[in-house]
Design a protein around this motif. Structure first.
Motif, PDB file in Angstrom:
ATOM      1  N   LYS A 204       0.656  -1.114   0.044  1.00  0.00           N
ATOM      2  CA  LYS A 204       0.119   0.045  -0.014  1.00  0.00           C
ATOM      3  C   LYS A 204       0.634   1.216  -0.141  1.00  0.00           C
ATOM      4  N   LYS A 205       1.788   1.353   0.535  1.00  0.00           N
ATOM      5  CA  LYS A 205       2.908   2.580   0.961  1.00  0.00           C
ATOM      6  C   LYS A 205       3.062   3.231  -0.446  1.00  0.00           C
ATOM      7  N   ALA A 206       2.400   4.418  -0.594  1.00  0.00           N
ATOM      8  CA  ALA A 206       2.610   5.306  -1.604  1.00  0.00           C
ATOM      9  C   ALA A 206       4.058   5.688  -2.142  1.00  0.00           C
ATOM     10  N   GLU A 207       4.589   6.022  -0.933  1.00  0.00           N
ATOM     11  CA  GLU A 207       6.026   6.553  -1.006  1.00  0.00           C
ATOM     12  C   GLU A 207       6.993   5.420  -2.050  1.00  0.00           C
ATOM     13  N   ILE A 208       6.839   4.300  -1.864  1.00  0.00           N
ATOM     14  CA  ILE A 208       7.534   3.261  -2.573  1.00  0.00           C
ATOM     15  C   ILE A 208       7.344   3.479  -4.020  1.00  0.00           C
ATOM     16  N   ARG A 209       5.755   3.439  -4.313  1.00  0.00           N
ATOM     17  CA  ARG A 209       5.533   3.521  -5.789  1.00  0.00           C
ATOM     18  C   ARG A 209       6.037   4.697  -6.338  1.00  0.00           C
ATOM     19  N   ILE A 210       5.779   5.767  -5.603  1.00  0.00           N
ATOM     20  CA  ILE A 210       6.334   7.126  -6.243  1.00  0.00           C
ATOM     21  C   ILE A 210       7.818   7.171  -6.455  1.00  0.00           C
TER      22      ILE A 210
ATOM     23  N   VAL B 118      15.375  17.687 -10.239  1.00  0.00           N
ATOM     24  CA  VAL B 118      16.617  17.460 -10.016  1.00  0.00           C
ATOM     25  C   VAL B 118      16.657  16.401  -8.654  1.00  0.00           C
ATOM     26  N   VAL B 119      17.361  15.047  -9.184  1.00  0.00           N
ATOM     27  CA  VAL B 119      17.777  13.994  -8.070  1.00  0.00           C
ATOM     28  C   VAL B 119      18.779  14.262  -7.298  1.00  0.00           C
ATOM     29  N   LEU B 120      18.695  14.588  -6.196  1.00  0.00           N
ATOM     30  CA  LEU B 120      20.048  14.878  -5.316  1.00  0.00           C
ATOM     31  C   LEU B 120      20.615  13.860  -4.593  1.00  0.00           C
ATOM     32  N   ASP B 121      19.832  12.844  -4.290  1.00  0.00           N
ATOM     33  CA  ASP B 121      20.281  11.644  -3.487  1.00  0.00           C
ATOM     34  C   ASP B 121      19.597  10.309  -4.036  1.00  0.00           C
ATOM     35  N   THR B 122      20.154   9.905  -5.115  1.00  0.00           N
ATOM     36  CA  THR B 122      19.818   8.889  -5.728  1.00  0.00           C
ATOM     37  C   THR B 122      19.850   7.482  -4.997  1.00  0.00           C
TER      38      THR B 122
ATOM     39  N   LEU C 109      12.403   7.224 -10.296  1.00  0.00           N
ATOM     40  CA  LEU C 109      13.663   6.658 -10.541  1.00  0.00           C
ATOM     41  C   LEU C 109      13.422   6.191 -12.099  1.00  0.00           C
ATOM     42  N   GLU C 110      12.272   5.555 -12.610  1.00  0.00           N
ATOM     43  CA  GLU C 110      11.861   5.433 -14.076  1.00  0.00           C
ATOM     44  C   GLU C 110      12.260   6.470 -14.851  1.00  0.00           C
ATOM     45  N   PHE C 111      11.597   7.631 -14.237  1.00  0.00           N
ATOM     46  CA  PHE C 111      11.658   9.039 -15.214  1.00  0.00           C
ATOM     47  C   PHE C 111      13.211   9.559 -15.160  1.00  0.00           C
ATOM     48  N   ALA C 112      13.825   9.352 -14.174  1.00  0.00           N
ATOM     49  CA  ALA C 112      15.314   9.637 -14.028  1.00  0.00           C
ATOM     50  C   ALA C 112      16.061   8.955 -15.012  1.00  0.00           C
TER      51      ALA C 112
ATOM     52  N   ALA D 225      16.753   3.022  -2.112  1.00  0.00           N
ATOM     53  CA  ALA D 225      16.566   2.794  -0.858  1.00  0.00           C
ATOM     54  C   ALA D 225      14.819   2.662  -0.591  1.00  0.00           C
ATOM     55  N   LEU D 226      14.354   3.923  -0.869  1.00  0.00           N
ATOM     56  CA  LEU D 226      12.781   4.187  -0.643  1.00  0.00           C
ATOM     57  C   LEU D 226      11.866   3.141  -1.599  1.00  0.00           C
ATOM     58  N   SER D 227      12.446   3.042  -2.680  1.00  0.00           N
ATOM     59  CA  SER D 227      11.656   2.268  -3.641  1.00  0.00           C
ATOM     60  C   SER D 227      11.855   0.741  -3.183  1.00  0.00           C
ATOM     61  N   SER D 228      12.680   0.482  -2.655  1.00  0.00           N
ATOM     62  CA  SER D 228      13.102  -1.050  -2.153  1.00  0.00           C
ATOM     63  C   SER D 228      12.526  -1.111  -0.775  1.00  0.00           C
ATOM     64  N   GLY D 229      11.811  -0.261  -0.161  1.00  0.00           N
ATOM     65  CA  GLY D 229      11.147  -0.370   1.293  1.00  0.00           C
ATOM     66  C   GLY D 229      12.268  -0.247   2.214  1.00  0.00           C
ATOM     67  N   GLU D 230      13.528   0.014   1.879  1.00  0.00           N
ATOM     68  CA  GLU D 230      14.495  -0.183   2.977  1.00  0.00           C
ATOM     69  C   GLU D 230      14.455   1.122   3.766  1.00  0.00           C
ATOM     70  N   TYR D 231      13.917   2.201   3.104  1.00  0.00           N
ATOM     71  CA  TYR D 231      14.154   3.656   3.683  1.00  0.00           C
ATOM     72  C   TYR D 231      12.850   4.148   3.927  1.00  0.00           C
ATOM     73  N   GLU D 232      12.184   4.812   4.860  1.00  0.00           N
ATOM     74  CA  GLU D 232      11.058   5.424   4.911  1.00  0.00           C
ATOM     75  C   GLU D 232      11.131   7.039   5.391  1.00  0.00           C
TER      76      GLU D 232
END
Lengths: 243, 243
Positions: free
Chosen positions: A155-161, A224-228, A166-169, A233-240
């Motif tokens: 469900k976590k929206a931030e993971i999908r976002i 601009v991506v500052l911290d890839t 990343l896909e866009f980047a 980590a966010l997209s894999s759920g390791e970071y919140e």
DNA sequence: GCAAAAGTGTGATTTGAATCACAACATCTT
DNA sequence: AAGATGTTGTGATTCAAATCACACTTTTGC
């Protein structure tokens, strides 16, 4: 406003050359093929194919870009794919159905080259290497779908976002002294429809991402991506995101 | 318990014959191919390939069935595919990666035939018709993924549940005087992992479906579809369960 | 250049599903 | 047959995201 263009320069530029799918064809077959294709130009907002219609054919995007979406039962649009320049679409539904399963709409002025189902089949039978390429390309697209599937189960929206950013980047980003500058193909509203969350949720999450110095929105449609690392980590759920 | 079997009857039965993918091959090439394949038997719960490992190869399920899943960051398993008998897997990741993106586990005693990447490529180059078949098969799988994607964008659990039940009815259902009897490949827990909802939510929704006389659970792992129309309406969001 | 339209930020409220916590069964095992 | 283990049903609680509501900004078209 510029004068509308009704022909594209495919035949002279050999547009198919830029499409990895046809890389194994020699120049001669490539040119004879290009001549057979039909070419069209669409303005921003114009529909290339309408959900439920007969498929156009196998379509190569010569320049410009397009989105594929379906309108869900509650009246929202769910974007399924963004096709950038030199990408193509149509193989998937030329082979499975009778009618197109979604709308494809130009995001900007877009020039396309179209191959009929029979033409495509002929090429695939005659040039097995092209078929192999197509299989590989489809495999890649499936890989992406599988990844999204996996994430959308959660469900976590931030993971999908994070995954979409990343896909866009990757697709639209350019390196500029260390940072990745990305020209977004969609507005926030569009991104929300692509990710499958409410517009407001996306807005809030993006603000949080900026607060945490993970990305930065410099101007409209530019990120601009500052911290890839953190984004991954966010997209894999390791970071919140912290509140 | 029955004695464990270490060989399958592929060579005599020409198992590939049953696989639509190879339908265009003549008996001779089919037999020579079958001889080249390797064959294995797995017991229920055994792992055919492990996430992160080298791919086994293109794998045809001769008998039995298997599930493909990934373990998400929060320790749950997200099932991506169920492969019934005569289905196959591996094309997608043989062409895109280095390592297998998910675990595949036998759901019952399962016999498989395996083709190496090179063998598969050779066949595709030599028999373009097989390549065309594979493209069609991949297109079908993509179609399913796209559908699920679309539905998973939406939050309503019942929509996704209905879609999966329909999928099961189609794959495992048999007509018996008007009703569709379905032998489920997974327990409730498994179905929940496939749909991507909590086990409890699935249980509650299934009870509601029974109350509304849309389906019926006769015995363990068996479902009878009483009202296919309503199930379809539900999966498309046209109909909603009343509390 | 100005009005209309489209896009965006942010609070308050509602809601659906996840989570927690058990009880009731069913099924293996020995 | 009895204990152990796995599976399912159901209530109470929590929580994240959708929805509603509205101010504010930016873009676009005439």
């Amino acid at each position: 406003m510029e004068e509308r263009q009704f022909t594209c320069h495919c035949s002279t530029e050999r547009c198919l050359h830029k499409v990895p799918l046809f890389a194994s064809l020699n120049d001669a077959s490539l040119e004879s093929l290009t001549d057979k294709m039909s070419h069209r130009v669409y303005q921003k907002g114009e529909i290339l194919v309408m959900e439920g219609q007969q498929p156009l054919g196998f379509t190569v995007i010569h320049s410009g870009s397009a989105k594929a979406y379906r309108t869900t039962s509650d009246g929202k649009e769910q974007i399924l794919y963004i096709f950038p320049a030199h990408d193509y679409f149509g193989a998937r539904f030329l082979f499975t159905e009778d009618e197109v399963p979604y709308c494809v709409e130009a995001l900007e002025e877009t020039h396309v080259c179209i191959l009929s189902k029979q033409q495509l089949k002929d090429i695939l039978i005659e040039h097995p290497k092209v078929a192999l390429e197509l299989i590989e390309a489809m495999a890649k697209r499936m890989k992406r779908l599988e990844l999204l599937m996996q994430q959308s189960g959660k469900k976590k929206a931030e993971i999908r976002i994070a995954a979409i950013l990343l896909e866009f980047a990757e697709t639209y980003g350019t390196q500029e002294n260390g940072r990745t500058v990305v020209n977004l193909p969609l507005s926030q509203e569009g991104i929300a429809n692509y990710v499958g969350v409410a517009r407001e949720t996306l807005s809030r999450k993006l603000s949080q991402l900026e607060e945490e110095k993970i990305v930065e929105f410099t101007e409209r449609l530019q990120m601009v991506v500052l911290d890839t690392e953190k984004l991954i980590a966010l997209s894999s759920g390791e970071y919140e995101l912290n509140v």
